[in-house]
Design a protein around this motif. Structure first.
Motif, mmCIF file in Angstrom:
data_model
loop_
_atom_site.group_PDB
_atom_site.id
_atom_site.type_symbol
_atom_site.label_atom_id
_atom_site.label_comp_id
_atom_site.label_asym_id
_atom_site.label_seq_id
_atom_site.Cartn_x
_atom_site.Cartn_y
_atom_site.Cartn_z
ATOM 1 N N THR A 274 0.854 -1.050 -0.169
ATOM 2 C CA THR A 274 0.134 0.113 0.111
ATOM 3 C C THR A 274 1.044 1.471 -0.125
ATOM 4 N N VAL A 275 1.893 1.324 0.773
ATOM 5 C CA VAL A 275 2.570 2.459 0.954
ATOM 6 C C VAL A 275 3.539 2.715 -0.622
ATOM 7 N N VAL A 276 4.085 1.716 -0.946
ATOM 8 C CA VAL A 276 4.845 1.717 -2.186
ATOM 9 C C VAL A 276 4.009 2.235 -3.577
ATOM 10 N N GLU A 277 2.951 1.810 -3.249
ATOM 11 C CA GLU A 277 1.685 2.223 -4.516
ATOM 12 C C GLU A 277 1.217 3.405 -4.216
ATOM 13 N N SER A 278 1.336 3.917 -2.911
ATOM 14 C CA SER A 278 0.522 5.253 -2.755
ATOM 15 C C SER A 278 0.820 6.458 -3.425
ATOM 16 N N THR A 279 0.123 7.034 -3.787
ATOM 17 C CA THR A 279 0.211 8.623 -4.544
ATOM 18 C C THR A 279 -0.072 9.858 -3.344
ATOM 19 N N LEU A 280 -0.011 9.552 -2.348
ATOM 20 C CA LEU A 280 -0.479 10.744 -1.460
ATOM 21 C C LEU A 280 0.468 11.925 -1.514
ATOM 22 N N GLY A 281 1.818 11.635 -1.732
ATOM 23 C CA GLY A 281 2.744 12.547 -1.984
ATOM 24 C C GLY A 281 2.312 13.594 -2.962
ATOM 25 N N THR A 282 1.725 13.078 -4.186
ATOM 26 C CA THR A 282 1.227 14.196 -5.048
ATOM 27 C C THR A 282 -0.362 14.648 -5.104
ATOM 28 N N ASP A 283 -1.114 13.563 -4.268
ATOM 29 C CA ASP A 283 -2.765 13.545 -4.086
ATOM 30 C C ASP A 283 -2.678 14.920 -3.514
ATOM 31 N N LEU A 284 -1.856 15.210 -2.434
ATOM 32 C CA LEU A 284 -2.173 16.589 -1.604
ATOM 33 C C LEU A 284 -1.244 17.939 -2.300
ATOM 34 N N ALA A 285 -0.718 17.675 -3.345
ATOM 35 C CA ALA A 285 -0.151 18.887 -3.935
ATOM 36 C C ALA A 285 -1.179 19.767 -4.834
ATOM 37 N N ALA A 286 -0.894 21.001 -5.140
ATOM 38 C CA ALA A 286 -1.926 21.889 -5.763
ATOM 39 C C ALA A 286 -1.758 21.384 -7.432
ATOM 40 N N PRO A 287 -3.058 21.511 -7.997
ATOM 41 C CA PRO A 287 -3.068 21.345 -9.499
ATOM 42 C C PRO A 287 -2.169 21.685 -10.444
ATOM 43 N N ALA A 288 -1.731 21.399 -11.421
ATOM 44 C CA ALA A 288 -0.820 21.738 -12.403
ATOM 45 C C ALA A 288 -0.929 23.199 -12.826
ATOM 46 N N VAL A 289 0.007 23.735 -13.050
ATOM 47 C CA VAL A 289 0.341 25.118 -13.837
ATOM 48 C C VAL A 289 0.116 24.669 -15.234
ATOM 49 N N ALA A 290 -0.191 25.653 -16.017
ATOM 50 C CA ALA A 290 -0.225 25.605 -17.449
ATOM 51 C C ALA A 290 1.174 25.465 -18.019
ATOM 52 N N PHE A 291 1.218 24.342 -19.043
ATOM 53 C CA PHE A 291 2.569 24.158 -19.558
ATOM 54 C C PHE A 291 2.492 23.781 -20.874
ATOM 55 N N ASP A 292 3.076 24.243 -21.902
ATOM 56 C CA ASP A 292 2.961 23.832 -23.308
ATOM 57 C C ASP A 292 3.153 22.323 -23.508
ATOM 58 N N LYS A 293 2.040 21.710 -23.542
ATOM 59 C CA LYS A 293 2.011 20.162 -23.871
ATOM 60 C C LYS A 293 2.959 19.549 -25.002
ATOM 61 N N ALA A 294 3.056 20.354 -25.889
ATOM 62 C CA ALA A 294 4.055 19.961 -27.118
ATOM 63 C C ALA A 294 5.469 19.774 -26.548
ATOM 64 N N ARG A 295 5.895 20.554 -25.284
ATOM 65 C CA ARG A 295 7.269 20.466 -24.983
ATOM 66 C C ARG A 295 7.101 19.601 -23.647
ATOM 67 N N LEU A 296 6.440 19.129 -23.173
ATOM 68 C CA LEU A 296 6.144 18.570 -21.951
ATOM 69 C C LEU A 296 6.469 16.922 -22.447
ATOM 70 N N GLN A 297 7.688 16.665 -22.410
ATOM 71 C CA GLN A 297 8.024 15.374 -23.116
ATOM 72 C C GLN A 297 9.080 14.380 -22.036
ATOM 73 N N PRO A 298 8.705 13.736 -21.238
ATOM 74 C CA PRO A 298 9.782 12.840 -20.460
ATOM 75 C C PRO A 298 10.410 12.171 -21.457
ATOM 76 N N GLY A 299 11.646 11.397 -20.904
ATOM 77 C CA GLY A 299 12.354 10.731 -21.818
ATOM 78 C C GLY A 299 13.729 10.340 -20.999
ATOM 79 N N HIS A 300 14.837 10.002 -21.817
ATOM 80 C CA HIS A 300 15.962 9.491 -21.477
ATOM 81 C C HIS A 300 17.125 10.380 -22.171
ATOM 82 N N ALA A 301 17.895 10.491 -21.405
ATOM 83 C CA ALA A 301 19.263 11.242 -21.984
ATOM 84 C C ALA A 301 20.571 10.670 -21.792
ATOM 85 N N SER A 302 21.429 11.018 -22.739
ATOM 86 C CA SER A 302 23.032 10.860 -22.527
ATOM 87 C C SER A 302 23.395 11.900 -21.640
#
Length: 639
Positions: A274-302
C-alpha cells in the motif's frame, strides 16, 4: 454500525476521558483518526489501522508571534464530514491517471485569548493528511515561530531514516542537499548523527503497518520541514531549517498577512505494498500550472559528466554524446557545468542545431547560487533575480534549448523554497523543462509543475565515482530508494553503468545496474554510461534500453524489504516491465506472483556468471521463481 466503526469509537473513548474529541475514518473504514482537546488544553491526534494503534496520541499546534495556538486550546467547532474526490494526470511518475478519495473534517480550536486556528484532516484508504490554517483577524501579521506537531510511535517500532546534513558544510559549503545514506531498521528514538535531524520521507514499521512521513503543497509561502534529531521514546517532532538555509537576506520561516496555511503533513500507511503504491505525496499537492504540452516530453538522456567529469564538457565530446543518444533512440543530451566557458553560446547554438537534426533535445546546467556557497562553476548568478532569470530563459528558448539543470541551492528556508517556486513558474512560461540538483526534496512539485522532470536530493551515482566507500554502500542504498526518496517524487539518481568506473571497484553486477532503469522513477532518466561502456553490453540489452518507456501508466509492488531487495512491476500501455535487485551478499530466490500478467510470456534479462555478464531467457506470467545473484538484478518484459 460496523465493527471497525465501533473500534474507532472505542479508540476515541480511550484517548478522550473528560476531553473534547472527534474521530474520522477512511472511506473503507480501515483507518481512523481521533482528534482530542484535553482538559489541560493540549490538542492531540492518534491514528489506528484496523483497530490497532499506529500513531499514538501526538501533539498538534502552532506558535505564532502574539498567538499561542499549541496550548490552552478548546475545540470550538467541528465541520460536517465530507468526501473529497480528485483526479489528475502525472507527466511522469508511478502512474499516469490518479484518483484520490478521502473523508475530510475541519476542527476549529481557540486559545485562552479566543484566537482561532483550523486543523483540517483528510483520511484516505492509504493514509492521513492534515494541515493548519490561521485566519484570525485580530492577528493581521502572522509570523511563524514554532510547531508542536509530532508523530509518536510505540517503542517497539523500527525506522529507516536519512540524516539531514548540516547547513554550510560539505564541498564548497553546499550542504544541505539530502545526500546522505539512510540508517536502516534502527530503533525508534535513535538520535540523529547531527543536530540537523532527519529528512523526509521517513519510513517506519509499527507492528504489521508501514508508515511513510512527508509533506506536500509547498507554494513558496512556507519553509520546508524535517524531523528533529531527538525523538525520546519514539516521539518525533517536526523540525525547522537552520539559519543559513535562505536566499540572501531572505526569510527563514513562514509569515503571512491575511491567512497562514501550512503544507499538508502526510502519513501514508498500510501494508508495504500500500505504501509503495501510494500517491499521497502528489494527491495533496496543488493542481498543475499551465505548460505547453508539445514541450512536456519525459524521456531518456545521455550525459557525459557522470564518468568523464569536467573534461567532457567540450563541443566535440558533447557532439559525440548527441550521436550516442540518437543511436540509443533517446531524447536528450545534458551538457553540464561550465558549458558557457568551454563551449559558449555560439557553438551551443551549433550543437543544438546538430542535435535537432537527430531529434535530440539539449539540456544545459546552471548554478543557482548567489552568496550562499563557495561554488565557482558557471553559468552562475544568472537566475538570481526575476528580471535576469526571464531574460536568460528567453535566450535559451530562442537558442532551442529544451531544459535546464539547476544546482547548488541553500536548503529549506521560506525564501529558498520561494526561489525554487519562482524558477518553476518562470520556466513554465518559457516552456523549459527543469531538473533541480543540490536541492531539497520536491514534495509533490511534479504534479503542480509538470515540467519539473526530476530532482537530485539523493546520494546518487556520482558519489560512487568519488570514493570507494560510497561505491561499497550503494547496493544497500539503492535498495532503500524505492521505499523512501523515490516513493512520491522523481529522483535523478543517474543510474546504469556496465563498464569500469575510473579508480573505483564497482560492487554491483550488470543486472543490478539494468534494473535501476525501471525501478528508479525520473521524468528524464539521465544514463551514466558512456558509448564505450554501452558497447560492451549484448545487443538485447541495448535494445531494451532503446525501447524502454518514458513514462508509466501503472505500478505494482511485487516483493521487497527496505535496504535488502525490491521487485516492482510497471505498465506502459499494454506492456509490463518487471525489475528487481538484490542488495544482500548472498544469492536470493524469489517466489513472484505475476498472475496479473495473465498467460503472457515475456523475456527475462538477468546476470550471467560473471559480474559484467548478462543472460537472457523466457519467462511466463503466474507464479514464478526467479533467482537473483548477490548484488545482482533482473528485468523482464511482457508485451
Amino acid at each position: 454500525m460496523t465493527a471497525l466503526t465501533r473500534t474507532a469509537l472505542a479508540l476515541v473513548a480511550a484517548f478522550s476521558t473528560q476531553a473534547q474529541a472527534a474521530f474520522l475514518t477512511s472511506p473503507d473504514g480501515r483507518i481512523s483518526v481521533a482528534v482530542t482537546a484535553a482538559p489541560s488544553g493540549a490538542l492531540t491526534y492518534a491514528v489506528a489501522r484496523e483497530g490497532k494503534p499506529v500513531i499514538l496520541p501526538s501533539p498538534l499546534g502552532l506558535q505564532l508571534q502574539g498567538a499561542d495556538l499549541a496550548s490552552g486550546l478548546t475545540l470550538a467547532a467541528t465541520s460536517p464530514r465530507k468526501l473529497v474526490r480528485d483526479s489528475y494526470e502525472l507527466a511522469a511518475g508511478k502512474k499516469r491517471k490518479v484518483s484520490y478519495a478521502a473523508n475530510e473534517q475541519v476542527y476549529t480550536v481557540r486559545n485562552a485569548q479566543g484566537q482561532a486556528m483550523d486543523v483540517a484532516f483528510r483520511v484516505s484508504n492509504d493514509g492521513v493528511a492534515f494541515r493548519y490554517r490561521v485566519a484570525e483577524p485580530a492577528l493581521p501579521h502572522k509570523q511563524f515561530v514554532s510547531e508542536a506537531t509530532g508523530f509518536n510511535f510505540g517503542q517497539s517500532a523500527k525506522a529507516w531514516l536519512q540524516p539531514m546534513s548540516v547547513a554550510q558544510t560539505g564541498w564548497m559549503n553546499t550542504n544541505p542537499a539530502y545526500e546522505e545514506h539512510y540508517q536502516r531498521e534502527i530503533a525508534v528514538g535513535t538520535k540523529a548523527p547531527t543536530a540537523a535531524g532527519w529528512v523526509f520521507p521517513a519510513l517506519f514499521q509499527a507492528g504489521d503497518t508501514w508508515v511513510a512521513l512527508t509533506e506536500a503543497n509547498m507554494d513558496g509561502s512556507f519553509h520546508a520541514s524535517r524531523l528533529e534529531a531527538e525523538s525520546p521514546n519514539g516521539r518525533y517532532k517536526l523540525g525547522l531549517p537552520a539559519a543559513p538555509e535562505v536566499f540572501t537576506n531572505g526569510a527563514l520561516l513562514a509569515s503571512a498577512r491575511g491567512e497562514l496555511v501550512t503544507p499538508w503533513r502526510i502519513i501514508a500507511l498500510g501494508t508495504l505494498r500500500t505504501v509503495v503504491e501510494s500517491t499521497l505525496g502528489t494527491d495533496l499537492a496543488a493542481p498543475a500550472v499551465a505548460f505547453d504540452k508539445a514541450r512536456l516530453q519525459p524521456g531518456h538522456a545521455s550525459w557525459s559528466w557522470a564518468l568523464l567529469k569536467d573534461d567532457g564538457t567540450v563541443f566535440d565530446i558533447q557532439k559525440k554524446f548527441v550521436d550516442y543518444a540518437a543511436d540509443m533512440r533517446w531524447d536528450y543530451t545534458l551538457v553540464d557545468a561550465d558549458w558557457d566557458r568551454k563551449i559558449g553560446d555560439a557553438r551551443m547554438r551549433e550543437l543544438v542545431a546538430y542535435a535537432a537534426k537527430k531529434n535530440i533535445g539539449i539540456l544545459v546546467w546552471y548554478n543557482s547560487s548567489g552568496a550562499w556557497n563557495k561554488t565557482e562553476y558557471s553559468p552562475k548568478g544568472a537566475l538570481i533575480t526575476r528580471e535576469a532569470r526571464v531574460r536568460e530563459f528567453e535566450k535559451l528558448r530562442a537558442m532551442g534549448i529544451r531544459g535546464v539543470k539547476i544546482d547548488f541551492f541553500a536548503g529549506d528556508g521560506q525564501s529558498m523554497i520561494a526561489y525554487y517556486v519562482d524558477i518553476l513558474n518562470d520556466a513554465a512560461k518559457a516552456g523549459l523543462l527543469v531538473n533541480f540538483h543540490g536541492a531539497t526534496l520536491p514534495r509533490g512539485w511534479s504534479r503542480t509543475y509538470p515540467h519539473l522532470m526530476t530532482a537530485e536530493a539523493v546520494k546518487g551515482f556520482e558519489f560512487t565515482t568519488f570514493t570507494q566507500a560510497d561505491q561499497d554502500a550503494v547496493v544497500r542504498h539503492a535498495a532503500m530508494l524505492p521505499f523512501t526518496r523515490n516513493l512520491f517524487d522523481p529522483m535523478d539518481f543517474t543510474p546504469t553503468v556496465f563498464g569500469d568506473i575510473p579508480k573505483i571497484e564497482r560492487k554491483t553486477r550488470n543486472g543490478f545496474e539494468l534494473a535501476e532503469s525501471v525501478l528508479f522513477l525520473s521524468g528524464i532518466q539521465h544514463f551514466a554510461e558512456t558509448p564505450e561502456g554501452m558497447a560492451t553490453a549484448p545487443a538485447y540489452v541495448k535494445t531494451f534500453l532503446q525501447d524502454l518507456p518514458r513514462s508509466w501508466d501503472e505500478t505494482r509492488f511485487v516483493d521487497g524489504y527496505p535496504g535488502r531487495h525490491v521487485v516492482i512491476a510497471r505498465r506502459a500501455g499494454q506492456a509490463w516491465y518487471v525489475a528487481g535487485l538484490n542488495a544482500d551478499d548472498a544469492d536470493r530466490r524469489f517466489e513472484l506472483d505475476l498472475s496479473f500478467m495473465g498467460k503472457r510470456s515475456g523475456t527475462l534479462i538477468a546476470d550471467g556468471q560473471g559480474k559484467r555478464e548478462f543472460s537472457q531467457s523466457g519467462i511466463k506470467g503466474g507464479k514464478q521463481t526467479v533467482s537473483i545473484k548477490a548484488h545482482g538484478g533482473f528485468v523482464a518484459v511482457f508485451k
